[in-house]
Design a protein around this motif. Structure first.
Motif, PDB file in Angstrom:
ATOM      1  N   MET A   1       0.841  -1.168   0.000  1.00  0.00           N
ATOM      2  CA  MET A   1       0.000   0.000   0.000  1.00  0.00           C
ATOM      3  C   MET A   1       0.888   1.234   0.000  1.00  0.00           C
ATOM      4  O   MET A   1       1.935   1.258   0.650  1.00  0.00           O
ATOM      5  N   LEU A   2       0.443   2.233  -0.704  1.00  0.00           N
ATOM      6  CA  LEU A   2       1.164   3.495  -0.788  1.00  0.00           C
ATOM      7  C   LEU A   2       0.173   4.625  -0.566  1.00  0.00           C
ATOM      8  O   LEU A   2      -0.900   4.632  -1.174  1.00  0.00           O
ATOM      9  N   ILE A   3       0.523   5.537   0.334  1.00  0.00           N
ATOM     10  CA  ILE A   3      -0.247   6.773   0.447  1.00  0.00           C
ATOM     11  C   ILE A   3       0.661   7.894  -0.031  1.00  0.00           C
ATOM     12  O   ILE A   3       1.863   7.878   0.204  1.00  0.00           O
ATOM     13  N   THR A   4       0.079   8.845  -0.707  1.00  0.00           N
ATOM     14  CA  THR A   4       0.848   9.945  -1.274  1.00  0.00           C
ATOM     15  C   THR A   4       1.131  10.998  -0.203  1.00  0.00           C
ATOM     16  O   THR A   4       0.495  11.021   0.859  1.00  0.00           O
ATOM     17  N   PRO A   5       2.061  11.906  -0.495  1.00  0.00           N
ATOM     18  CA  PRO A   5       2.362  12.970   0.470  1.00  0.00           C
ATOM     19  C   PRO A   5       1.128  13.799   0.852  1.00  0.00           C
ATOM     20  O   PRO A   5       0.981  14.189   2.012  1.00  0.00           O
ATOM     21  N   GLY A   6       0.255  14.045  -0.094  1.00  0.00           N
ATOM     22  CA  GLY A   6      -0.939  14.834   0.209  1.00  0.00           C
ATOM     23  C   GLY A   6      -1.839  14.170   1.229  1.00  0.00           C
ATOM     24  O   GLY A   6      -2.404  14.826   2.108  1.00  0.00           O
ATOM     25  N   ILE A   7      -1.983  12.867   1.140  1.00  0.00           N
ATOM     26  CA  ILE A   7      -2.771  12.124   2.128  1.00  0.00           C
ATOM     27  C   ILE A   7      -2.045  12.140   3.469  1.00  0.00           C
ATOM     28  O   ILE A   7      -2.649  12.408   4.508  1.00  0.00           O
ATOM     29  N   ALA A   8      -0.743  11.870   3.471  1.00  0.00           N
ATOM     30  CA  ALA A   8       0.029  11.837   4.715  1.00  0.00           C
ATOM     31  C   ALA A   8      -0.035  13.175   5.444  1.00  0.00           C
ATOM     32  O   ALA A   8      -0.109  13.208   6.682  1.00  0.00           O
ATOM     33  N   GLU A   9      -0.011  14.274   4.695  1.00  0.00           N
ATOM     34  CA  GLU A   9      -0.025  15.611   5.308  1.00  0.00           C
ATOM     35  C   GLU A   9      -1.335  15.924   6.027  1.00  0.00           C
ATOM     36  O   GLU A   9      -1.388  16.850   6.838  1.00  0.00           O
ATOM     37  N   LEU A  10      -2.376  15.155   5.758  1.00  0.00           N
ATOM     38  CA  LEU A  10      -3.650  15.372   6.441  1.00  0.00           C
ATOM     39  C   LEU A  10      -3.602  14.924   7.895  1.00  0.00           C
ATOM     40  O   LEU A  10      -4.477  15.278   8.675  1.00  0.00           O
ATOM     41  N   GLY A  11      -2.604  14.132   8.259  1.00  0.00           N
ATOM     42  CA  GLY A  11      -2.434  13.679   9.643  1.00  0.00           C
ATOM     43  C   GLY A  11      -2.899  12.248   9.851  1.00  0.00           C
ATOM     44  O   GLY A  11      -3.661  11.691   9.060  1.00  0.00           O
ATOM     45  N   ASP A  12      -2.421  11.660  10.947  1.00  0.00           N
ATOM     46  CA  ASP A  12      -2.702  10.253  11.226  1.00  0.00           C
ATOM     47  C   ASP A  12      -4.195   9.949  11.338  1.00  0.00           C
ATOM     48  O   ASP A  12      -4.667   8.937  10.830  1.00  0.00           O
ATOM     49  N   GLY A  13      -4.938  10.807  12.007  1.00  0.00           N
ATOM     50  CA  GLY A  13      -6.380  10.571  12.149  1.00  0.00           C
ATOM     51  C   GLY A  13      -7.078  10.544  10.812  1.00  0.00           C
ATOM     52  O   GLY A  13      -7.934   9.686  10.563  1.00  0.00           O
ATOM     53  N   ALA A  14      -6.709  11.466   9.945  1.00  0.00           N
ATOM     54  CA  ALA A  14      -7.299  11.508   8.606  1.00  0.00           C
ATOM     55  C   ALA A  14      -6.913  10.273   7.808  1.00  0.00           C
ATOM     56  O   ALA A  14      -7.753   9.681   7.118  1.00  0.00           O
ATOM     57  N   VAL A  15      -5.645   9.876   7.896  1.00  0.00           N
ATOM     58  CA  VAL A  15      -5.198   8.694   7.153  1.00  0.00           C
ATOM     59  C   VAL A  15      -6.015   7.478   7.578  1.00  0.00           C
ATOM     60  O   VAL A  15      -6.506   6.720   6.738  1.00  0.00           O
ATOM     61  N   HIS A  16      -6.193   7.281   8.869  1.00  0.00           N
ATOM     62  CA  HIS A  16      -6.967   6.137   9.351  1.00  0.00           C
ATOM     63  C   HIS A  16      -8.417   6.204   8.873  1.00  0.00           C
ATOM     64  O   HIS A  16      -8.985   5.193   8.449  1.00  0.00           O
ATOM     65  N   ALA A  17      -9.016   7.379   8.913  1.00  0.00           N
ATOM     66  CA  ALA A  17     -10.400   7.537   8.459  1.00  0.00           C
ATOM     67  C   ALA A  17     -10.525   7.281   6.958  1.00  0.00           C
ATOM     68  O   ALA A  17     -11.463   6.627   6.503  1.00  0.00           O
ATOM     69  N   ILE A  18      -9.584   7.783   6.188  1.00  0.00           N
ATOM     70  CA  ILE A  18      -9.604   7.596   4.733  1.00  0.00           C
ATOM     71  C   ILE A  18      -9.409   6.130   4.382  1.00  0.00           C
ATOM     72  O   ILE A  18     -10.128   5.581   3.539  1.00  0.00           O
ATOM     73  N   LEU A  19      -8.465   5.460   5.036  1.00  0.00           N
ATOM     74  CA  LEU A  19      -8.251   4.037   4.757  1.00  0.00           C
ATOM     75  C   LEU A  19      -9.470   3.205   5.136  1.00  0.00           C
ATOM     76  O   LEU A  19      -9.798   2.226   4.463  1.00  0.00           O
ATOM     77  N   ALA A  20     -10.177   3.598   6.176  1.00  0.00           N
ATOM     78  CA  ALA A  20     -11.414   2.900   6.547  1.00  0.00           C
ATOM     79  C   ALA A  20     -12.455   3.052   5.437  1.00  0.00           C
ATOM     80  O   ALA A  20     -13.174   2.092   5.111  1.00  0.00           O
ATOM     81  N   LYS A  21     -12.536   4.244   4.838  1.00  0.00           N
ATOM     82  CA  LYS A  21     -13.476   4.446   3.732  1.00  0.00           C
ATOM     83  C   LYS A  21     -13.076   3.641   2.502  1.00  0.00           C
ATOM     84  O   LYS A  21     -13.930   3.126   1.786  1.00  0.00           O
ATOM     85  N   VAL A  22     -11.781   3.532   2.249  1.00  0.00           N
ATOM     86  CA  VAL A  22     -11.313   2.716   1.126  1.00  0.00           C
ATOM     87  C   VAL A  22     -11.709   1.260   1.362  1.00  0.00           C
ATOM     88  O   VAL A  22     -12.221   0.588   0.464  1.00  0.00           O
ATOM     89  N   ARG A  23     -11.470   0.754   2.579  1.00  0.00           N
ATOM     90  CA  ARG A  23     -11.786  -0.649   2.891  1.00  0.00           C
ATOM     91  C   ARG A  23     -13.263  -0.972   2.705  1.00  0.00           C
ATOM     92  O   ARG A  23     -13.602  -2.093   2.329  1.00  0.00           O
ATOM     93  N   THR A  24     -14.128  -0.011   2.979  1.00  0.00           N
ATOM     94  CA  THR A  24     -15.566  -0.287   2.916  1.00  0.00           C
ATOM     95  C   THR A  24     -16.230   0.250   1.648  1.00  0.00           C
ATOM     96  O   THR A  24     -17.452   0.153   1.515  1.00  0.00           O
ATOM     97  N   PHE A  25     -15.449   0.785   0.726  1.00  0.00           N
ATOM     98  CA  PHE A  25     -16.004   1.352  -0.496  1.00  0.00           C
ATOM     99  C   PHE A  25     -16.765   0.279  -1.270  1.00  0.00           C
ATOM    100  O   PHE A  25     -16.242  -0.805  -1.541  1.00  0.00           O
ATOM    101  N   ASP A  26     -18.011   0.583  -1.611  1.00  0.00           N
ATOM    102  CA  ASP A  26     -18.827  -0.377  -2.366  1.00  0.00           C
ATOM    103  C   ASP A  26     -19.742   0.301  -3.382  1.00  0.00           C
ATOM    104  O   ASP A  26     -20.701  -0.289  -3.844  1.00  0.00           O
ATOM    105  N   ARG A  27     -19.438   1.515  -3.739  1.00  0.00           N
ATOM    106  CA  ARG A  27     -20.295   2.281  -4.659  1.00  0.00           C
ATOM    107  C   ARG A  27     -19.864   2.107  -6.109  1.00  0.00           C
ATOM    108  O   ARG A  27     -19.689   3.071  -6.834  1.00  0.00           O
ATOM    109  N   PHE A  28     -19.675   0.880  -6.518  1.00  0.00           N
ATOM    110  CA  PHE A  28     -19.305   0.605  -7.899  1.00  0.00           C
ATOM    111  C   PHE A  28     -20.551   0.592  -8.765  1.00  0.00           C
ATOM    112  O   PHE A  28     -21.573   0.028  -8.382  1.00  0.00           O
ATOM    113  N   THR A  29     -20.465   1.250  -9.911  1.00  0.00           N
ATOM    114  CA  THR A  29     -21.576   1.296 -10.862  1.00  0.00           C
ATOM    115  C   THR A  29     -21.015   1.033 -12.256  1.00  0.00           C
ATOM    116  O   THR A  29     -19.799   1.119 -12.468  1.00  0.00           O
ATOM    117  N   PRO A  30     -21.868   0.761 -13.223  1.00  0.00           N
ATOM    118  CA  PRO A  30     -21.384   0.616 -14.593  1.00  0.00           C
ATOM    119  C   PRO A  30     -20.668   1.877 -15.107  1.00  0.00           C
ATOM    120  O   PRO A  30     -19.769   1.783 -15.935  1.00  0.00           O
TER     121      PRO A  30
END
Length: 86
Positions: A1-30
Motif C-alpha cells: 500500500m502506498l499513500i501519497t504525500p498529500g494524504i500523509a499531510e492530512l495527519g494520522d487521524g485523517a489517514v486512518h479515516a480515509i483508509l477505513a473508507k477505502v476498505r468499505t467502499f462499495d459504490r461501484f456502478t457501470p
C-alpha cells in the motif's frame, strides 16, 4: 500500500479515516467501473476528493503483471491519493 504525500499531510487521524473508507467502499456502478474490476474508487473526505486505485505488477515490480487474476505471478499495489495528485 502506498499513500501519497498529500494524504500523509492530512495527519494520522485523517489517514486512518480515509483508509477505513477505502476498505468499505462499495459504490461501484457501470459508469465508474465499466469492466467490473473494482480497482478504482473516488470519494470526498471532508473538503478533499480522494482517489484510490490498484495496480498489478509482476513479482519483481518491474512491469505489468502477465495475468492480474493470478496471484502467483502478480503483486498488487494499492495507492491512495488526493485527486489533485493524480
Amino acid at each position: 500500500m502506498l499513500i501519497t504525500p498529500g494524504i500523509a499531510e492530512l495527519g494520522d487521524g485523517a489517514v486512518h479515516a480515509i483508509l477505513a473508507k477505502v476498505r468499505t467502499f462499495d459504490r461501484f456502478t457501470p459508469d465508474n467501473d465499466p469492466y467490473g474490476e473494482h480497482d478504482f474508487g473516488s470519494f470526498h473526505w471532508r473538503e478533499v476528493q480522494v482517489f484510490w486505485k490498484f495496480d498489478y505488477y509482476d513479482l519483481d515490480y518491474s512491469m505489468h503483471s502477465p495475468d492480474p487474476a493470478d496471484e502467483t505471478v502478480t503483486a498488487r499495489v494499492l495507492t491512495v491519493m488526493l485527486a489533485d495528485e493524480y
